[in-house]
Motif scaffolding. Structure first.
Motif, mmCIF file in Angstrom:
data_model
loop_
_atom_site.group_PDB
_atom_site.id
_atom_site.type_symbol
_atom_site.label_atom_id
_atom_site.label_comp_id
_atom_site.label_asym_id
_atom_site.label_seq_id
_atom_site.Cartn_x
_atom_site.Cartn_y
_atom_site.Cartn_z
ATOM 1 N N ASN A 317 0.809 -1.221 0.000
ATOM 2 C CA ASN A 317 0.000 0.000 0.000
ATOM 3 C C ASN A 317 0.840 1.268 0.000
ATOM 4 O OD1 ASN A 317 -2.556 -1.278 0.044
ATOM 5 N ND2 ASN A 317 -2.342 -1.672 2.243
ATOM 6 N N ASN A 318 2.063 1.182 0.481
ATOM 7 C CA ASN A 318 2.924 2.360 0.587
ATOM 8 C C ASN A 318 4.136 2.188 -0.324
ATOM 9 O OD1 ASN A 318 1.398 3.719 2.745
ATOM 10 N ND2 ASN A 318 2.042 1.958 3.970
ATOM 11 N N ARG A 319 3.972 2.666 -1.529
ATOM 12 C CA ARG A 319 5.003 2.494 -2.548
ATOM 13 C C ARG A 319 6.196 3.408 -2.281
ATOM 14 N NH1 ARG A 319 3.918 2.959 -9.102
ATOM 15 N NH2 ARG A 319 6.097 2.778 -9.776
ATOM 16 N N LEU A 320 7.382 2.943 -2.672
ATOM 17 C CA LEU A 320 8.615 3.706 -2.512
ATOM 18 C C LEU A 320 9.193 4.061 -3.881
ATOM 19 C CD1 LEU A 320 10.338 1.580 0.295
ATOM 20 C CD2 LEU A 320 8.847 3.573 0.567
ATOM 21 N N VAL A 342 16.813 2.958 -3.702
ATOM 22 C CA VAL A 342 15.449 3.042 -3.180
ATOM 23 C C VAL A 342 15.409 4.075 -2.059
ATOM 24 C CG1 VAL A 342 13.527 1.788 -2.146
ATOM 25 C CG2 VAL A 342 15.090 0.603 -3.710
ATOM 26 N N LYS A 343 14.477 4.993 -2.152
ATOM 27 C CA LYS A 343 14.314 6.013 -1.112
ATOM 28 C C LYS A 343 13.458 5.441 0.015
ATOM 29 C CE LYS A 343 12.831 10.852 -0.587
ATOM 30 N NZ LYS A 343 12.248 11.996 -1.344
ATOM 31 N N VAL A 344 14.096 5.233 1.164
ATOM 32 C CA VAL A 344 13.403 4.649 2.315
ATOM 33 C C VAL A 344 13.053 5.775 3.289
ATOM 34 C CG1 VAL A 344 13.529 2.969 4.179
ATOM 35 C CG2 VAL A 344 14.671 2.501 1.992
ATOM 36 N N PRO A 345 11.770 5.976 3.592
ATOM 37 C CA PRO A 345 11.355 7.139 4.394
ATOM 38 C C PRO A 345 11.970 7.197 5.781
ATOM 39 C CG PRO A 345 9.467 6.109 3.325
ATOM 40 C CD PRO A 345 10.620 5.194 3.126
ATOM 41 N N SER A 346 12.127 6.037 6.423
ATOM 42 C CA SER A 346 12.635 6.035 7.795
ATOM 43 C C SER A 346 13.423 4.757 8.043
ATOM 44 C CB SER A 346 11.469 6.138 8.786
ATOM 45 O OG SER A 346 11.931 6.100 10.120
#
Length: 609
Positions: A317-320, A342-346
């Motif tokens: 559901n939360n695409r990166l 890959v951009k990882v938010p946290s």
């Protein structure tokens, strides 16, 4: 009564005293004049910086990770017609929120418009402020052009409460952004998203914090947020409605319906020195599941990576965002090649962080580089340039493409050959032979403000006398000729030069680096200290203050000084320039990730969604 024998001064003696005093005064004034002029120049430069901040804001004023100050342009949507508009509303503008600079700190209310010599600054609505009060021109250019401040792009995605995309409901979904119209009022632009939820407002949005709103009309479900729009790079945001209105979301693969396989990828907390936000993680053939690399297997990803997707949750559901630099499957997975960011938010430093890779779906392609989740969105707004250095130097110019949306591309000056594309730390990189035209011209662009990071992997082969350059912005070889320089000095000593307030500081690591050995080499500046970072530690530092000097004429180069004579003999890979000082935790994680990808990320067991 005794006779008074005291005599007065003769006229000649008085005149001699006057002459001596005059001579001494002249000498004192002459010796004092240069100091006074330098003080006036410094005061003028500092005041021009304050005027620039009044116009476009101070990028270092941040609250909860969001820039809070965009000055006059952020409120009004256009440049002020003159400096008066910074203190007095130019025409009953409802969005004007000044004064943006104080004018009451002296008896002269117009003092803010005058330089230290008492002459008026020259400014008439452009991107430069000029002083000529000292006899020579001092210019403050606070943007490359007007459009960088008034014509930016905002992109984003909108989802429902379960993270599903609009699909066939796009006509019922409207996204609207509200922003100043440049004439004292407010205007708006609206659009319908794509079926995958993507939307964009291209080239029309001024810098500033603006309200963006998403509405699902059938149920009148509304969501709003502020989006912070910086110069040039634009902004990305995600809107999420409260209800679950769209089909195609939820379980069974969430936003990735139809994908054949997924696999958990576990980022090891032991490799992360501190918590990180929006960190670009490197994935290679060494830390991806073997089956997706096996060309003749049951579940290979497509060559080129068109079907590869990433999410921060197991349901998709939360695409990166991702950038696929290289993806080539092989009959023997050990011979496959992959370079994916890959951009990882946290990312946590105290517990492992999981993301999921999705693959095995025919007919898919990656989004365009400037679309939502496209390759450019991997690199946060603080990246000014990212060069993977993996292109053929003899291709069509510009041969070296900036991975960010800043288009700071590089051009081979003629000496680099196809054979100079070598296997390096992360896929391919460039070998510089030390010849006069073996260099890359990155064009003219500035690093403004008081923070900087320049980083690269370097494999050095120079002779002791050559002092090769990695990244350089200079007009000559002397220390004061350099605006920014990373490279080597006095044999194999890593060196960093930086010019602020017209003064260049040279910082050098006292230990020689071994030749023909790869090193992670980063140079940082945070407004108070210059630092050199080698592999996974700071090795040298020195005090330094002030904003980084800018220039509208000096080129940025890789492999040499723009003026020549400092050719590098060695290899460069993964060159990046940021307008912030990357933290020790950030640099340490980058070194760990890029030096040993298979230690940083460990794949789980692939499964069918």
């Amino acid at each position: 009564m005794g006779k008074n024998n005291c005599k007065g001064f003769s006229l000649i003696e008085v005149l001699l005293v006057i002459v001596v005093i005059a001579i001494m005064s002249t000498i004192a004034i002459k010796s004092l004049t240069p100091t006074m002029e330098q003080a006036r120049e410094t005061a003028t430069i500092n005041e021009m910086e304050l005027l620039a901040e009044a116009i476009i804001g101070n990028k270092n004023l941040i609250e909860d990770g969001i820039r809070t100050d965009y000055g006059y342009v952020g409120d009004v949507g256009s440049l002020p017609p003159d400096l008066d508009a910074l203190v007095t509303n130019p025409g009953g503008y409802s969005t004007w929120n000044g004064p943006y600079i104080r004018s009451d700190f002296t008896e002269d209310a117009d003092d803010y418009k005058k330089d230290a010599w008492g002459n008026l600054y020259t400014y008439s609505g452009g991107v430069t402020i000029t002083s000529s009060g000292g006899g020579s021109t001092i210019t403050k250019q606070f943007a490359q052009n007007v459009s960088d401040l008034t014509s930016n792009t905002v992109t984003g995605n909108i989802y429902d409460g379960l993270g599903a995309v609009p699909g066939d409901s796009v006509s019922k979904v409207t996204v609207t952004i509200f922003y100043p119209d440049g004439s004292g009022g407010t205007t708006s632009s609206s659009t319908n998203p794509s079926s995958s939820g993507g939307f964009s407002f291209v080239g029309s949005i001024p810098i500033g914090n603006h309200i963006i709103r998403g509405v699902y009309s059938t149920e009148n479900d509304t969501t709003s947020m502020y989006v912070s729009v910086p110069p040039v790079s634009g902004a990305y945001c995600e809107l999420r409605l409260s209800g679950s209105w769209f089909s195609g979301g939820g379980g069974g693969g969430g936003g990735f319906t139809g994908w054949g396989r997924r696999c958990e990828l576990v980022i090891q907390a032991s490799q992360v020195p501190g918590n990180l936000t929006d960190f670009p993680v490197l994935l290679t053939e060494s830390n991806l599941p073997s089956e997706m690399l096996d060309k003749n297997g049951s579940h290979p990803a497509l060559d080129g990576g068109g079907d590869i997707r990433f999410s921060s949750d197991q349901d998709g559901n939360n695409r990166l965002s991702c950038e696929i630099v290289t993806y080539i499957t092989h009959n023997n997975p050990n011979s496959a090649k992959a370079e994916i960011w890959v951009k990882v938010p946290s990312i946590s430093s105290s517990s492992n962080t999981s993301i999921w890779v999705w693959y095995d779906k025919a007919g898919e392609t990656q989004p365009a580089e400037n679309e939502s989740y496209g390759s450019e969105s991997v690199w946060d707004v603080n990246y000014l340039m990212v060069q993977h250095m993996d292109e053929d130097p003899t291709g069509s110019a510009p041969q070296f493409v900036d991975a960010t949306n800043n288009d700071h591309d590089g051009t081979n000056n003629g000496g680099l050959k196809s054979t100079d594309l070598k296997n390096c730390v992360i896929g391919d990189g460039i070998e510089f032979d030390g010849n006069s035209d073996d260099d890359i011209d990155l064009g003219i662009w500035d690093v403004s403000g008081n923070q900087l990071t320049v980083q690269h992997w370097v494999y050095y082969e120079n002779n002791a006398s050559n002092n090769g350059r990695c990244f350089s912005r200079a007009t000559g070889t002397a220390v004061d000729n350099h605006w920014i320089m990373t490279g080597f000095h006095n044999s194999e000593n890593p060196a960093f030069r930086l010019k602020t307030n017209s003064n260049t500081t040279h910082l050098q690591y006292s230990t020689n680096l071994s030749k023909k050995t790869w090193y992670f080499f980063a140079c940082t500046y945070d407004g108070s200290t210059m630092r050199i970072w080698i592999n996974n530690q700071n090795v040298a530092s020195t005090p330094k203050s002030g904003n980084i000097d800018t220039s509208s004429t000096i080129h940025n180069y890789l492999g040499d000084n723009p003026s020549g004579s400092r050719q590098m003999k060695g290899r460069l890979d993964e060159v990046r320039v940021s307008s912030v000082r990357r933290s020790d935790s950030w640099l340490g994680a980058e070194y760990n990730n890029q030096n040993s990808p298979s230690t940083f990320v460990i794949p789980g067991t692939p499964e069918t969604p």
